[in-house]
Motif scaffolding. Structure first.
Motif, mmCIF file in Angstrom:
data_model
loop_
_atom_site.group_PDB
_atom_site.id
_atom_site.type_symbol
_atom_site.label_atom_id
_atom_site.label_comp_id
_atom_site.label_asym_id
_atom_site.label_seq_id
_atom_site.Cartn_x
_atom_site.Cartn_y
_atom_site.Cartn_z
ATOM 1 N N THR A 22 51.944 47.816 36.775
ATOM 2 C CA THR A 22 50.762 48.294 37.506
ATOM 3 C C THR A 22 49.910 47.182 38.099
ATOM 4 O OG1 THR A 22 49.479 48.400 35.452
ATOM 5 C CG2 THR A 22 50.604 50.414 36.154
ATOM 6 N N GLY A 23 50.325 45.918 37.918
ATOM 7 C CA GLY A 23 49.581 44.803 38.508
ATOM 8 C C GLY A 23 48.662 44.067 37.568
ATOM 9 N N LYS A 24 48.845 44.247 36.260
ATOM 10 C CA LYS A 24 47.966 43.583 35.283
ATOM 11 C C LYS A 24 48.063 42.066 35.391
ATOM 12 C CE LYS A 24 49.991 45.485 31.854
ATOM 13 N NZ LYS A 24 50.960 46.237 32.647
ATOM 14 N N THR A 25 49.262 41.534 35.497
ATOM 15 C CA THR A 25 49.444 40.080 35.558
ATOM 16 C C THR A 25 48.829 39.514 36.824
ATOM 17 O OG1 THR A 25 51.447 40.192 34.225
ATOM 18 C CG2 THR A 25 51.149 38.229 35.572
ATOM 19 N N THR A 26 49.067 40.156 37.946
ATOM 20 C CA THR A 26 48.503 39.701 39.215
ATOM 21 C C THR A 26 46.985 39.697 39.169
ATOM 22 O OG1 THR A 26 50.414 40.548 40.416
ATOM 23 C CG2 THR A 26 48.412 40.168 41.698
ATOM 24 N N MET A 27 46.402 40.802 38.729
ATOM 25 C CA MET A 27 44.949 40.918 38.668
ATOM 26 C C MET A 27 44.355 39.919 37.671
ATOM 27 S SD MET A 27 42.091 42.270 36.915
ATOM 28 C CE MET A 27 42.935 43.092 35.616
ATOM 29 N N SER A 28 45.009 39.781 36.521
ATOM 30 C CA SER A 28 44.507 38.874 35.492
ATOM 31 C C SER A 28 44.553 37.428 35.947
ATOM 32 C CB SER A 28 45.317 39.034 34.206
ATOM 33 O OG SER A 28 45.185 40.335 33.703
ATOM 34 N N SER A 29 45.620 37.054 36.640
ATOM 35 C CA SER A 29 45.742 35.682 37.153
ATOM 36 C C SER A 29 44.644 35.381 38.164
ATOM 37 C CB SER A 29 47.109 35.469 37.799
ATOM 38 O OG SER A 29 48.125 35.529 36.848
ATOM 39 N N LEU A 30 44.402 36.332 39.060
ATOM 40 C CA LEU A 30 43.345 36.146 40.060
ATOM 41 C C LEU A 30 41.971 36.054 39.405
ATOM 42 C CD1 LEU A 30 44.632 38.648 42.781
ATOM 43 C CD2 LEU A 30 44.612 36.135 42.928
ATOM 44 N N LEU A 31 41.720 36.916 38.427
ATOM 45 C CA LEU A 31 40.452 36.890 37.707
ATOM 46 C C LEU A 31 40.266 35.564 36.964
ATOM 47 C CD1 LEU A 31 37.893 38.272 36.645
ATOM 48 C CD2 LEU A 31 39.285 39.223 34.804
ATOM 49 N N ALA A 32 41.320 35.113 36.296
ATOM 50 C CA ALA A 32 41.237 33.846 35.552
ATOM 51 C C ALA A 32 40.938 32.689 36.496
ATOM 52 C CB ALA A 32 42.539 33.601 34.792
ATOM 53 N N ASP A 33 41.610 32.649 37.641
ATOM 54 C CA ASP A 33 41.357 31.583 38.615
ATOM 55 C C ASP A 33 39.906 31.626 39.108
ATOM 56 O OD1 ASP A 33 43.957 30.658 38.400
ATOM 57 O OD2 ASP A 33 44.630 31.639 40.263
ATOM 58 N N ALA A 34 39.439 32.804 39.447
ATOM 59 C CA ALA A 34 38.083 32.946 39.985
ATOM 60 C C ALA A 34 37.015 32.590 38.960
ATOM 61 C CB ALA A 34 37.867 34.375 40.486
ATOM 62 N N ALA A 35 37.280 32.883 37.691
ATOM 63 C CA ALA A 35 36.293 32.649 36.634
ATOM 64 C C ALA A 35 36.528 31.331 35.886
ATOM 65 C CB ALA A 35 36.330 33.802 35.637
ATOM 66 N N HIS A 36 37.507 30.553 36.330
ATOM 67 C CA HIS A 36 37.842 29.271 35.686
ATOM 68 C C HIS A 36 38.198 29.469 34.216
ATOM 69 C CE1 HIS A 36 36.526 27.353 39.348
ATOM 70 N NE2 HIS A 36 35.403 28.043 39.263
ATOM 71 N N LEU A 37 39.049 30.478 33.966
ATOM 72 C CA LEU A 37 39.535 30.765 32.627
ATOM 73 C C LEU A 37 41.031 30.489 32.572
ATOM 74 C CD1 LEU A 37 37.745 34.201 32.093
ATOM 75 C CD2 LEU A 37 37.082 31.996 31.112
ATOM 76 N N ARG A 38 41.576 30.372 31.389
ATOM 77 C CA ARG A 38 43.011 30.168 31.203
ATOM 78 C C ARG A 38 43.674 31.530 31.089
ATOM 79 N NH1 ARG A 38 45.696 27.470 25.953
ATOM 80 N NH2 ARG A 38 44.243 28.953 25.067
ATOM 81 N N HIS A 39 44.758 31.719 31.818
ATOM 82 C CA HIS A 39 45.500 32.977 31.772
ATOM 83 C C HIS A 39 46.733 32.801 30.892
ATOM 84 C CE1 HIS A 39 48.630 35.784 33.368
ATOM 85 N NE2 HIS A 39 47.642 36.621 33.140
#
Length: 69
Positions: free
Chosen positions: A19-36
């Protein structure tokens, strides 16, 4: 005894496979400067599962093993 003071949150994203969890999570992590970390990849690499679900085509994750490894 020293305490570990976390400065960033742990965010767990769950849902149906594909459903796109990995894609969304990667984008969120990049935007928030978090580790995915893709838990599915860790589960496969370290054999932290109890079997395979034919219908969903994914492993049955053993949560106890994940929390202790």
């Amino acid at each position: 005894m020293a305490q570990n003071h976390r400065t960033k949150p742990n965010i767990l994203v769950t849902g149906t496979p594909g459903t796109g969890k990995t894609t969304m999570s990667s984008l969120l992590a990049d935007a928030a400067h978090l580790r995915h970390i893709n838990v599915g990849d860790v589960v496969k690499e370290k054999n932290l599962y109890d079997g395979w679900d034919e219908n969903l085509e994914c492993h049955f994750i053993n949560e106890d093993l994940i929390c202790t490894r």
